[in-house]
Design a protein around this motif. Sequence first.
Motif, PDB file in Angstrom:
ATOM      1  N   GLU A   1       0.807  -1.223   0.000  1.00 52.72           N
ATOM      2  CA  GLU A   1       0.000   0.000   0.000  1.00 52.72           C
ATOM      3  C   GLU A   1       0.836   1.268   0.000  1.00 52.72           C
ATOM      4  O   GLU A   1       0.486   2.258  -0.655  1.00 52.72           O
TER       5      GLU A   1
ATOM      6  N   HIS B   1      -1.826  -5.868  -8.022  1.00 51.03           N
ATOM      7  CA  HIS B   1      -2.583  -4.842  -7.299  1.00 51.03           C
ATOM      8  C   HIS B   1      -3.835  -4.451  -8.073  1.00 51.03           C
ATOM      9  O   HIS B   1      -4.901  -4.228  -7.469  1.00 51.03           O
TER      10      HIS B   1
ATOM     11  N   SER C   1      -7.496  -4.670  -6.553  1.00 51.80           N
ATOM     12  CA  SER C   1      -8.262  -3.426  -6.422  1.00 51.80           C
ATOM     13  C   SER C   1      -9.590  -3.508  -7.153  1.00 51.80           C
ATOM     14  O   SER C   1     -10.614  -3.015  -6.660  1.00 51.80           O
TER      15      SER C   1
ATOM     16  N   ALA D   1     -11.885  -5.363  -5.071  1.00 53.63           N
ATOM     17  CA  ALA D   1     -12.309  -4.585  -3.899  1.00 53.63           C
ATOM     18  C   ALA D   1     -13.393  -3.576  -4.255  1.00 53.63           C
ATOM     19  O   ALA D   1     -14.286  -3.302  -3.440  1.00 53.63           O
ATOM     20  N   THR D   2     -13.350  -3.007  -5.469  1.00 49.88           N
ATOM     21  CA  THR D   2     -14.361  -2.011  -5.836  1.00 49.88           C
ATOM     22  C   THR D   2     -15.755  -2.618  -5.891  1.00 49.88           C
ATOM     23  O   THR D   2     -16.751  -1.911  -5.694  1.00 49.88           O
TER      24      THR D   2
ATOM     25  N   ALA E   1     -12.909  -0.718 -13.703  1.00 45.62           N
ATOM     26  CA  ALA E   1     -11.836  -1.530 -13.117  1.00 45.62           C
ATOM     27  C   ALA E   1     -11.871  -2.948 -13.674  1.00 45.62           C
ATOM     28  O   ALA E   1     -10.825  -3.550 -13.962  1.00 45.62           O
TER      29      ALA E   1
ATOM     30  N   ALA F   1      -3.766   1.118 -12.566  1.00 47.38           N
ATOM     31  CA  ALA F   1      -3.488   0.506 -11.263  1.00 47.38           C
ATOM     32  C   ALA F   1      -2.948   1.539 -10.290  1.00 47.38           C
ATOM     33  O   ALA F   1      -3.305   1.553  -9.103  1.00 47.38           O
TER      34      ALA F   1
ATOM     35  N   LEU G   1      -5.792   3.763  -9.030  1.00 45.75           N
ATOM     36  CA  LEU G   1      -6.562   3.052  -8.006  1.00 45.75           C
ATOM     37  C   LEU G   1      -5.818   3.045  -6.676  1.00 45.75           C
ATOM     38  O   LEU G   1      -6.409   3.261  -5.609  1.00 45.75           O
ATOM     39  N   GLY G   2      -4.516   2.830  -6.729  1.00 48.71           N
ATOM     40  CA  GLY G   2      -3.732   2.803  -5.502  1.00 48.71           C
ATOM     41  C   GLY G   2      -3.699   4.141  -4.787  1.00 48.71           C
ATOM     42  O   GLY G   2      -3.855   4.215  -3.555  1.00 48.71           O
TER      43      GLY G   2
ATOM     44  N   GLN H   1      -7.132   4.806  -3.248  1.00 45.70           N
ATOM     45  CA  GLN H   1      -7.355   3.992  -2.048  1.00 45.70           C
ATOM     46  C   GLN H   1      -6.596   4.558  -0.847  1.00 45.70           C
ATOM     47  O   GLN H   1      -7.122   4.592   0.268  1.00 45.70           O
ATOM     48  N   GLN H   2      -5.376   5.016  -1.077  1.00 46.47           N
ATOM     49  CA  GLN H   2      -4.582   5.532   0.019  1.00 46.47           C
ATOM     50  C   GLN H   2      -5.091   6.879   0.523  1.00 46.47           C
ATOM     51  O   GLN H   2      -5.153   7.123   1.732  1.00 46.47           O
TER      52      GLN H   2
END
Length: 539
Positions: free
Chosen positions: A369, A399, A403, A406-407, A424, A467, A470-471, A474-475
């Motif tokens: 992450e 990842h 991800s 996860a969405t 995604a 990607a 998305l990362g 998310q963070q």
Amino acid sequence: MTRSEPVSEERAVRARVADLETRFGDRFDPANPVGDTKLLQAAEEGGVPTAARQVLSDYRLGAEFVPADLGGRFVQADSLARVLRTVVRRDGALGLVQGASHLFATAPVWAAGGEEQRSLLAWVLLAGGRAAATGVRADGAGLAVDAPVSRAHRGGHVLDGPARVGPGAADADALVVFARPGVFLLRAAELPALAADGSLVLDAHEVEASAYVGDDLAAHTLRLASAVLPSMAVGSADGALRTAVGFARDHQLLGRSLLDVPHHRGLFAAAFLDLLVADCLSLAATRALHVLPAHCGPLLAAARTTVPRLLSEATGELATLFGPAADVRAGRYGMFGKQLRDLGLVTVPPLRQAFPFGRLGHDGAPAPEHLFNPYTGLGPFDWRPVRGEADAGDPLAAHLVASADATLRLTGLEPYGRPLAALAGALVEELHSLTRVGARLPAGPGTPPHPDAYAVATRYSLLLAGAACLGVWQQTRAHGRGFLAQPAWLTAALRRIVTRLGREVPLLPRTAEGEIVAELRTRFEANRTFDVYDTPLAG
């Protein structure tokens, strides 16, 4: 060093960026010796103002390239890129001469130099001197065709032949010569003067054994450049976007600001999104040098080509707003054309020359992450060359798959939840397709490029950009609030990526463009950057 200790690095680099911005001053002030007016005048004369060089000298820019354990400021590659981005945002030519030159010169010495060599180069830079490299291509493609040849001679070496001179070499105090084979660190006083055409001609030039740094260092140096140079380029695009927003605010069409004209609003939203996509990818690339040193081949290859291309496309579209004024080289908006030209200073070879097709795919663990968190401190940078990357699997691709899954389980994102999940999912479908195709492509040193290689590499690079977006989302969503924590920009950004891939895309909610342009206006009026960092500017 623990993960919590480097948090102070974020405070430190934020303070340094603010300091440098203050020294540069308001770019729109005509009396500012390093403002747009003076920079444009100097550019017409083929240079940069002496005052701009003095700003960087007073700031001690060279210290940014010196590792902290040698008395400098370098701790993280992404921190270095943020400082250099500040320079490039003001003037791209200045950033290339003062930034890229030091980058190519220092990396091989920190990686393989002896204690005396490291101390010498650190002393030169910390004392306000300058370093540059010869024999290596400034675009990050490898050794220059005309790199000099070296051979052992009387306990030392002889360098023979012309050497391509990199940016800043004419005024350098120390020169790092990339030869075939070997890298050598020399004081400028030990070398002949540059020829009339600016080249360095070494005619059986003898150097002592102590000048030898090591072999096989070009690839290591270019790994760092592949991450840092694209991140620097974001600064030029950021400046160009600011110039364009100012132009649109001050000009009207049918009684409305250009920012309120639907077509133009769409152009600005697209440019802002592309800049953010490019910055997410460059952020992941610079931090991967720390976090995933043996797994970042595909990511670095993607950053070195996709970031400049996204930035060029974004700013190029904005040129249509200016019409004939895009070629004006003076006045409040004359900087726009220069900023577009500055973007071209960071050029790269075609992807098919270097893309590691054998390492595509989502096998293995996803990227951690903190790769995507721009404010999380990292451990010390390991300067030792990476002699071999992992045989297979791409953590960023893994990842992406995680991800996308996860969405599907996220709630509270309406009206963006469904289109975000669909986009995604489309990226994952493309990943599976490209992994199968890439596995059939020939790979390895000296392998002739396959006709499909460029297309596969380009498409895969866009997946890595998605990607990274998305990362970052998310963070920021997990650790803070603000625009980047909201789903509007991410959904719109992924839609642009999927559109570039030629896949079917869902409609965006009507509110998306309004949210994106509103953020653009807010940052412009607050005088803050348009990149991931949302940094305050001078003026």
